[in-house]
Design a protein around this motif. Sequence first.
Motif, PDB file in Angstrom:
ATOM      1  N   PRO A 960       0.534  -1.485   0.021  1.00 13.23           N
ATOM      2  CA  PRO A 960       0.311   0.131   0.292  1.00 13.23           C
ATOM      3  C   PRO A 960       1.172   1.288   0.269  1.00 13.23           C
ATOM      4  O   PRO A 960       0.403   2.267  -0.801  1.00 13.23           O
ATOM      5  CB  PRO A 960      -0.606  -0.037   1.496  1.00 13.23           C
ATOM      6  CG  PRO A 960      -0.650  -1.247   1.753  1.00 13.23           C
ATOM      7  CD  PRO A 960       0.700  -2.152   1.503  1.00 13.23           C
ATOM      8  N   SER A 961       2.011   1.117   0.910  1.00 10.07           N
ATOM      9  CA  SER A 961       3.078   2.123   1.295  1.00 10.07           C
ATOM     10  C   SER A 961       3.674   2.369  -0.199  1.00 10.07           C
ATOM     11  O   SER A 961       3.564   3.431  -0.820  1.00 10.07           O
ATOM     12  CB  SER A 961       3.863   1.722   1.785  1.00 10.07           C
ATOM     13  OG  SER A 961       4.643   0.961   1.646  1.00 10.07           O
ATOM     14  N   LEU A 962       4.139   1.280  -1.202  1.00  7.05           N
ATOM     15  CA  LEU A 962       3.910   2.099  -2.694  1.00  7.05           C
ATOM     16  C   LEU A 962       2.839   2.086  -3.547  1.00  7.05           C
ATOM     17  O   LEU A 962       3.066   1.668  -5.177  1.00  7.05           O
ATOM     18  CB  LEU A 962       5.083   1.277  -2.939  1.00  7.05           C
ATOM     19  CG  LEU A 962       6.612   1.285  -2.687  1.00  7.05           C
ATOM     20  CD1 LEU A 962       6.866   0.066  -3.019  1.00  7.05           C
ATOM     21  CD2 LEU A 962       6.788   1.925  -3.168  1.00  7.05           C
ATOM     22  N   GLU A 963       2.011   2.549  -3.259  1.00  3.06           N
ATOM     23  CA  GLU A 963       0.941   2.444  -4.229  1.00  3.06           C
ATOM     24  C   GLU A 963       0.943   3.567  -5.599  1.00  3.06           C
ATOM     25  O   GLU A 963       0.826   3.268  -6.458  1.00  3.06           O
ATOM     26  CB  GLU A 963      -0.604   3.463  -3.929  1.00  3.06           C
ATOM     27  CG  GLU A 963      -1.721   3.658  -4.573  1.00  3.06           C
ATOM     28  CD  GLU A 963      -2.777   2.366  -5.333  1.00  3.06           C
ATOM     29  OE1 GLU A 963      -2.784   2.469  -5.623  1.00  3.06           O
ATOM     30  OE2 GLU A 963      -2.354   1.081  -4.034  1.00  3.06           O
ATOM     31  N   ALA A 964       1.950   4.934  -5.451  1.00  2.00           N
ATOM     32  CA  ALA A 964       2.125   5.848  -6.022  1.00  2.00           C
ATOM     33  C   ALA A 964       3.139   5.192  -7.549  1.00  2.00           C
ATOM     34  O   ALA A 964       2.975   5.462  -8.372  1.00  2.00           O
ATOM     35  CB  ALA A 964       2.576   6.916  -5.515  1.00  2.00           C
ATOM     36  N   GLN A 965       3.616   3.691  -7.573  1.00  6.10           N
ATOM     37  CA  GLN A 965       5.043   3.882  -8.231  1.00  6.10           C
ATOM     38  C   GLN A 965       4.088   2.162  -9.213  1.00  6.10           C
ATOM     39  O   GLN A 965       4.854   2.134  -9.782  1.00  6.10           O
ATOM     40  CB  GLN A 965       5.927   2.949  -7.215  1.00  6.10           C
ATOM     41  CG  GLN A 965       6.714   3.889  -6.321  1.00  6.10           C
ATOM     42  CD  GLN A 965       6.788   5.342  -7.421  1.00  6.10           C
ATOM     43  OE1 GLN A 965       7.297   5.262  -8.336  1.00  6.10           O
ATOM     44  NE2 GLN A 965       6.918   6.543  -6.307  1.00  6.10           N
ATOM     45  N   LYS A 966       3.099   1.871  -8.312  1.00  5.23           N
ATOM     46  CA  LYS A 966       2.728   0.719  -8.728  1.00  5.23           C
ATOM     47  C   LYS A 966       2.172   0.583 -10.500  1.00  5.23           C
ATOM     48  O   LYS A 966       2.623  -0.060 -10.772  1.00  5.23           O
ATOM     49  CB  LYS A 966       0.765   0.593  -8.089  1.00  5.23           C
ATOM     50  CG  LYS A 966       0.533  -0.780  -8.846  1.00  5.23           C
ATOM     51  CD  LYS A 966      -1.421  -0.240  -7.794  1.00  5.23           C
ATOM     52  CE  LYS A 966      -1.872  -2.344  -7.125  1.00  5.23           C
ATOM     53  NZ  LYS A 966      -2.896  -1.773  -7.031  1.00  5.23           N
ATOM     54  N   ASP A 967       1.690   1.546 -11.252  1.00  2.00           N
ATOM     55  CA  ASP A 967       1.736   1.567 -12.551  1.00  2.00           C
ATOM     56  C   ASP A 967       3.567   1.855 -12.308  1.00  2.00           C
ATOM     57  O   ASP A 967       3.285   0.860 -14.277  1.00  2.00           O
ATOM     58  CB  ASP A 967       1.717   3.186 -12.825  1.00  2.00           C
ATOM     59  CG  ASP A 967       0.177   3.208 -13.226  1.00  2.00           C
ATOM     60  OD1 ASP A 967      -1.022   2.756 -12.367  1.00  2.00           O
ATOM     61  OD2 ASP A 967      -0.521   4.630 -13.261  1.00  2.00           O
TER      62      ASP A 967
END
Length: 1747
Positions: A960-967
Amino acid sequence: MLLKQHLNMADGEKPSEGLQLSQEWLEAADCRAELLQHLKDQVPQIFCLKKELSPPEEEDLTQRRLLHPLECFLFGEDPQEGRQKLQQGSASSQLCGRVFKEGETVYSCRDCAIDPTCVLCMDCFQDSVHKNHRYKMHASSGGGFCDCGDVEAWKVGPCCSKHDLGAAAAMVTDEAVLEPELYERAEKLFRVLMRYVTDFLVWEENFELSAELQPRIKDNAYYCVLYNDEHHSYDHVIYTLQRSVNCDQAEAQTHTTLIDKEGRRAVKRGTLRSCQQAKDLIRSNSEHISLQPLRVEILHATVMAHQTFALRLGSWFQKIIGYSVGFRQAFCQVALEPNADRDRPCLISRLMLHDARMYKGARKIVHELIFGSMLMDSDFKRLFAIEFTKHYKQLQKDFISDDHERSISITALSVQIFTVPTLARQLIEECNVIKVIVDTVLELLREHLDESNRFFFLGYNSDKFSRIQVIFHDLRYILISKPCVWTEELRGQFLEGFKIFLGFLKCMQGMEEVKRQLGQHIAVEPEWEAGFTLQIQLRHILAMFQDWCSSDDDIMLQAFKECHSALIECNNQPFHKEATDFYMCKHILLARPYKVSQEPVSIHLPISRLLAGLYVLMWKTGVIERLDNPECYDFIQLAEHPLRCVVLAAQVTAEMWRRNGLSLVSQVYYYQDVKCRDEMYDKDIIMLQIAASKMDPNHFLMLILLRFELFDYFNGNSVSKDQDELMQWNRLTEEMLFLLIAIFGERYIPGISHVTKEDVTMREVIHLLCIEPMAHSTLVKSLPENENHETGLEAVIAKVATFRKPGVSGHGLYEVKKERLMDFNPFFYHYSRSQRSKAEESQKKRRSQESNDKALRPPVPPTFSPSFSRIVQLLCCDVFIHILRRILQRAAEDRSTHWTEAMIQRALHLIGQALVEEKTQLESCSVEDVTFDFSLKARAVGSEHGKSLFLLLSKIKALPSLEAQKDLIKWLLQMFEIVKCIREKSSPTVSVSMDTTKPEESSQDKEKAERKRKAEAAKLHRQKIMAQMSAMQKNFIESNKMLYDNMPEMGTQEEPVTSSESSAMEQRELCITFGPLRGPTPAEREVLTCILCQEEQEVLPLAPAMVLTACVQRSTVLTQCRGRIPANRADGTGTYPLFMPPDLAVGTHTGSCGHVMHATCWQKYFEAVQNTTRNRLHAELIVDLENGEYLCPLCKSLCNTVIPLIPLEPLTFNYENAEIIGQHLTLTRWIQVLAARIRGLKSVMQDNDVQMDGGSSGTTGLFGDSQPDFRSILAYGVQESRKFSDGIAEMLVVCATTVHRVGLKTAPNELCPRVPLMAWNTCAFTIQAIENILQEEDKPLFGSLQNRQIAGLKAIVQFAASQRLKSSQGVIQRHFADMMGVLLPVLSRKNTPSILDVDFFHLLVGLVLSIPSLYQEEGIDLQPSAVSSAFNNMYIFHLVTMAHILQVLLTSTDSPAAGDGEETEEARLAAELYTTVLLHTGRLVPDSSGGSVAQRVKAGIEPFLRSAALFFNCLTGVHPPEELFSAPVSSPGQMEALCSYLALPFNVFQLFQDYRDAVSPMLQRWCGSPSITKALQGKTQTIRYPRRRNRLIDLPEDYSALLNKASHFQCPKSTVDERKHPTLCLVCGAMLCSQSSCCLSQLDGEDVGACTAHAATCGAGVGMFLRIRECEIVLMASKTRGSTYPAPYLDDYGETDPHLGRGNPLHLCPERYRKLNQLWQQHCILEEIARSLEVVNVMFAFEWQLV
């Protein structure tokens, strides 16, 4: 001077005397002795006499006794004849050579100039081809000269059309030299005189002369001479002189001005003793003020006389050498010939070496002589350049210790010599000028060397240091044009100079080292600015040296070797430990330990960086192949210091050096900033790339980990629980990964990959525009400049960006093209931290708007050139995989203290870079040839434990803490799949790893689709509800129409409500503002909110007062006589303000911002403002407390009063009564009733000059037999006067007093009888100003007014109408009778003006608002009823209109043309009236066309009618016809609508028929006035109607036309050619000399500048000026208030250019100029100034009164 010569010729004997003398000199055995004898006798008799001669007398004597004989000697005949002969045989010079004055505008062509120092004067530029090129303009600092005609300065178009003619002729002239005898005489004379001039300009004996010039008897006559210096201010010197030599202030000012201009001035003449006393006094008095005393010397009178004449000879020389090339050559020959005594220099060198000791005037003469002689001839220019270079070191030393500016130092001439390419190369070959310059710098900086021979600038003198920096400019000038052809001599000398330069860099290598502070914070910030200043100065020089080296293979090799040797010799920050082995991933690195955090490190490494630059150039040019033993270069050792520097920057970012203070933070900032990065940070990255290309990739990465102090951390040997330490490791890891991204990805360097400079610039621009759209100037500032101050932006901008034009404010912006976004790199190495996050945010936002994923992918970089191709191996080596696995593992374990999102982002970017590289390689060649195997290692290494890079990626995707890097992670996994498929040569569909992610993706897609469907449904539901609501609202409005009509919104115009009596009337008839058919006043209930207490209140007459903020100011916006402001007579006599003259010379305008307050709230606020403002330092600039000024609490507009809000009086209009009264009360009867009332008023009859006797001419005929009595006026309807609350009454007085005080510029006096007059006048003038704006902008009369204008107008009219209730009724009655005297001759007085001498709209307002006072009975407050008022207003208006029609006819100077065709009724009546008027005025009756008379009259009275419509609308509230609401003022049908509203017949001439009985006798009396007779005879000036509408002056489209105008501007009060500030008044077009002592004048007993004085007469204190050389507008509103405003000129990039800082061509922006025009016409200048001062918040006032 020529006039004197002509007089001399006419005299007869004087010229022959000169010829005789010259003949004697020629025949004398010792010609020199004879000449000197003559000077010895004559010079003391002319100069420095006891009684000072006037300049013309002194000039006359000099010409007659000295210069004329010298010219006779020179020509050997009469000088005039000699000159004529010379002119016949010569032509004008090809070179312009104009010497620039300070502040003069000069031009440079960016397309054609060899370098930016090549400039043209205004005249040459205007006549040259460069006018149509990309030029730049700027103000000269003085001292340079025009390069027109110099073929070496320009690639194209070296000559303007004026100097082109001289090109061919100049060749001929050079051959057609002077006759031998004339040349010989010239040489002989010049030799004597030049030596005389030189001797006296360098003369240092104050009391004695040389034996040849020593007088027989020495007088006791001395001068006390005061010299200029840069330590004392003007005021200091004036004060000192007043105290020391008994002179008044004016004399002291004159002395001081001349001392500043000429450099010295004799301030006392007397005996030696008296002069000595004056000297001592001056020194002691000046020492009290400044620590340094003024420089004073005592000179004997004869010494002073000879020095003065020597200076005069300097300008004489200039004139003589201008006559002929031969004279110029003779002069140069003499000035440059070697001295007989070999130890002494030539004459010109003596002058140069003495330059720093000469005073300003002498320096200027010498410099101009050099410009006019040696610099105009290529051969002598070379000889002079050699002399200059020979003495260069000494000249620079003298300049360093001199306190004068460089523009008046001989060293400033270097730009004229060193920038000439051929000359620069000759000076390198013959004098090794590079060595000379660098040696000079080294010698001057020697005091700053420490024991290690490195610079250490602690406690340096900043003034001296800034002077030393100037020397670097000279080195830059020498290197500005690299040679096309190298000679052996040039090679040798250049390399010699280069070695010396390396010696200088050695002193910088490793200087000012720093050591990390532990424990306590550093006590004293170390000095760092000096080092970086040097670095900035060297930036271009280093680039130029590299450029020179790259132009020749041999030079390149030698330079590289020398640079390498110099670097090896440097021993800065050595290792202190032996090499040891370090192990990681089965790799062993043998390296010497060095911890940046513990040992000294320096940010200054110029030699390392120069070596990196040369190495890349060697690869680019292919010279590397000729390098002997390339393997002997240890690049690990060479990269050591740059790596330490990068680590230092990383550690500072990681806040490990906090205790070292701000100085280190600043150094790191500049290290990476655009000013320095080219030769600092960028070169360090290049050096690391070189090392990476030479070393084993694993070893290179291990070395980087070692220096970053992360080796143990990544080896698993270092564990810590200290949060600070963990945070440091995290930050260092981020910085280390960022460095790897840069080393691997930054390939946009010519030589490292196959890119051009254009590609590099393009990439920079793309990344800047990815942050946000930018203005051209912002882009230029953010890009590195080359040595020619060019960024290369124009060449690429169109390819990468689109231009968005600016509006009325702001500037044009560039936006990056969509197709260029693929080049965006979120980790671009030139981004600062804040820029990076802004760019990332902006690009993610853009991608989400376009419904793309948010993955910011690494772009595909260009391929490395072969020499650097090994760098790619970094991203597939074992250590790299190990580092990435470690980082991702920490994230997968989710130990939050051991990783950061920024770290993961960088790691993911590196993976992306590696995959893009692998994919590119696989696509470009066969799989077998590709050695780059990142994807294989990423899948294999650690896979047995499930910890391979690939698997770890899949794991962290779900965090969840890397949601911004998911894409981004998703994209990386896809890339892995694609690369795998390319390797396997299959399509990327079947994959276990992809299968694992597919269900998740499909479910995500389903979620997205569901969300979308729900959003659509919600949208449809909202639309349905809105439609239902809208239908319900319409039904409600229809059924409750009355309610809606009776509840108006604030500031909107409502439909009139018909009463039961008038319900049958037509809509059109209701739109009449007075008369028997007057429309109703809508019953408005106005509820307003106070902006201070936020409470609502209804506006009622007896309620507490509510007020509107307002600003009263004098105005000349409508004036017809610009520049003539009538003086107010203190005794109150004169016609103004009772009658406004028709030229509207100065009016009183009252404007409002439309904000409402309770009167009590305002009073509290105003008191608070007064209390707080007194405590603020700068507030007095904005608000003038004494004059009641304050800023509106809401919008900060400047106000100086408040207007009480008075509601319209509700009325019931009895139409039946009106009809009955209308039948009885004709105009004739109304006039009789009025006259009877006035006759009975004591207040009027007290004055005996009223002609009211019954038998006065015309009275009987007018009144008839039945005379009405005193009270007849009351019979037509009266009612009780309105009553107001005390608050409103008090505010009426406050407002009226302000209007009276400001309008008449008088002391406040509420009892003055002129108070009500000024209230009526401001009401009339404000309405006229608004009508003027509406006409100017062609807007509807009613529908286009802003809310604030509507509110303000209503309030002003009601305030003016209520004035009669607050003033003495007798005063009002008297004013009414006086004003009525203009219309009714029976009421006129001796000083009643004629109908040509009044403005009828002001008269109308005064009469309408004062007539109710006639209804006042003793003890009873009465006012006319609604019906009475309707008739009063109608008859006053009709009378005034007829008088105005007559005024229009009388002031028409041209006779109307004869009519053709059928004439209308209107034309017939017009012709009849015109004929009557002509008969009454005794003129011939022409055959005139009634149609053209009618047209002219209607055009003339239309502004009056429009103003009247606005006035009566605000007074009565009657709704105007629809046409006046919607149609522009110029549209057809406006006149009919106005006539309808104002109860006029559509044919206005019908009035004269309808009222024939009453008007005919008055017409005769009106026309018979003596002043009308005078006006018709042309004895007085009349105003024509419609009046001229004032606008700001027309400005030229091209700004250079204005600069041209300014360059030819001559100050009317000064002949000196010092810098001026030509300033253009935009209101009248006058050119003024601003901010100059010569044009100071007195205004109200105070010294003011030209603009302030001009604004007082041109704009009643308000002015709008364009300062031409500064390219900015100055707004002025009083002597102490002003502000600057952007000029309406924009460059091609949509930006203004204050002070011509950028110098781009400028063009007028019509929209912005229109806005300025509106600012002026709407009286908003005061408001604009207040706002700008509030924003600027200056501490100390600028003396605007001196502008």
